[in-house]
Write a protein that holds these residues in place. Structure first.
Motif, short mmCIF file in Angstrom:
data_model
loop_
_atom_site.label_atom_id
_atom_site.label_comp_id
_atom_site.label_asym_id
_atom_site.label_seq_id
_atom_site.Cartn_x
_atom_site.Cartn_y
_atom_site.Cartn_z
N THR A 27 0.84 -1.19 0.00
CA THR A 27 0.00 0.00 0.00
C THR A 27 0.88 1.24 0.00
OG1 THR A 27 -0.10 -0.07 2.40
CG2 THR A 27 -1.91 -1.11 1.21
N ARG A 29 0.23 5.90 -0.52
CA ARG A 29 -0.78 6.95 -0.36
C ARG A 29 -0.34 8.21 -1.07
NH1 ARG A 29 -5.24 7.60 2.91
NH2 ARG A 29 -5.62 9.69 3.72
N THR A 33 -5.41 9.83 -0.79
CA THR A 33 -6.00 8.68 -1.46
C THR A 33 -5.10 7.45 -1.26
OG1 THR A 33 -7.04 10.06 -3.14
CG2 THR A 33 -6.69 7.76 -3.72
N ASP A 34 -5.70 6.35 -0.81
CA ASP A 34 -4.92 5.12 -0.65
C ASP A 34 -4.61 4.50 -2.00
OD1 ASP A 34 -4.58 4.98 2.12
OD2 ASP A 34 -6.63 4.23 2.39
N GLU A 50 -7.82 3.96 -4.66
CA GLU A 50 -9.14 3.64 -4.10
C GLU A 50 -10.22 4.42 -4.84
OE1 GLU A 50 -8.62 6.70 -0.30
OE2 GLU A 50 -10.34 5.33 -0.37
#
Ligand SMILES: [Fe+2]
Length: 284
Positions: A27, A29, A33-34, A50
């Motif tokens: 992950t 960022r 927003t991820d 996402e």
């Protein structure tokens, strides 16, 4: 996606050094927003955001993977020195900072803090005076430049053996990326180049990616990185304690001095562009 000004959205941002992207899913960022980063067995990288179906556009430059949540008008800026074969390319590792990315850029442009924050390295008392320098918004390239900057430094670079009146040229390429050209202790005709690429995670939290293109064939890579990290960790303490946390954009919210000319030009340039992400003007 949260409301973000167009000018911040339509930029390329580094999210990781290419070498550090693990195989499988990780992950990341950007601008609140991820992101999901997928590196397949064959090395192919895909980045998903996402709430968006299509993979994000990607570019590889300066050893980093860059992406965008918007539609940048321009390609990633050029750094001519990056192509010079005798330069040492030194990526210094990502540092997470609890501060507005714009504050990080502004701190990078500031010479007045050298004797107080980087004591006996980039500055020392009684040499606290910032000499007058020139600053301009270069309309042809849409960048902020500060030239003819000078500062007395006890240890200007790892390779410096004595105190040095160091010359600087600063360049801000995009709201969240900057670099400086600085006197090189090993060359009278060429400059060391130190870049700072900021990846805004949130308005008040970032990853800073410092990268150097140096003329130094003596120092070990580990010692060059250690020197740069020492400097940046000194900055981080200051940055994380700055109040207000977001960059103030209201006129006269902080009292400027002559040394702040680059900061004033930078803020004016951000305002012209309509950048509000990480500023006091950000929509709630
Ligand atoms: Fe600093």
């Amino acid at each position: 996606m949260k409301a973000i000004d167009r000018a911040s959205l339509d930029q390329w941002y580094p999210i990781e050094t290419e070498a550090d992207i693990p195989y499988g899913r990780t992950t990341n960022r950007l601008l609140g927003t991820d992101l999901l980063v997928i590196r397949a067995d064959d090395g192919t990288v895909t980045v998903l955001a996402e709430g968006q179906g299509l993979p994000l556009p990607l570019k590889r430059r300066y050893g980093y993977l860059w992406t965008t949540l918007g539609a940048p008008e321009k390609d990633i800026f050029a750094i001519a020195e990056a192509d010079e074969p005798d330069r040492r390319y030194v990526p210094c590792g990502a540092v997470t900072v609890r501060a507005s990315g714009l504050r990080i850029i502004e701190n990078f442009l500031d010479m007045a803090h050298f004797p107080f924050v980087h004591t006996d390295i980039l500055g020392s008392e009684p040499h606290t005076q910032v000499e007058e320098y020139n600053v301009e918004i270069r309309r042809d390239v849409d960048e902020v430049w500060a030239t003819n900057c000078r500062f007395f430094q006890p240890q200007a670079a790892l390779s410096a053996t004595d105190g040095l009146m160091t010359r600087y040229i600063y360049r801000v390429m995009t709201p969240f990326t900057t670099l400086l050209y600085k006197t090189c202790p090993n060359s009278e005709t060429r400059w060391d180049v130190i870049c700072l690429f900021v990846q805004p995670l949130d308005p008040d939290r970032c990853r800073a990616h410092p990268v150097m293109y140096l003329l130094d064939d003596q120092s070990t890579t580990a010692s060059l990185i250690q020197f740069q990290q020492l400097i940046f960790l000194q900055d981080r303490i200051i940055l994380e304690n700055q109040r207000p946390v977001l960059l103030p954009m209201e006129p006269r919210s902080e009292i400027p001095t002559r040394a702040d000319a680059s900061s004033i030009a930078y803020r004016r340039w951000l305002k012209e562009k309509g950048v509000t992400y990480g500023t006091s003007l950000q929509a709630a």
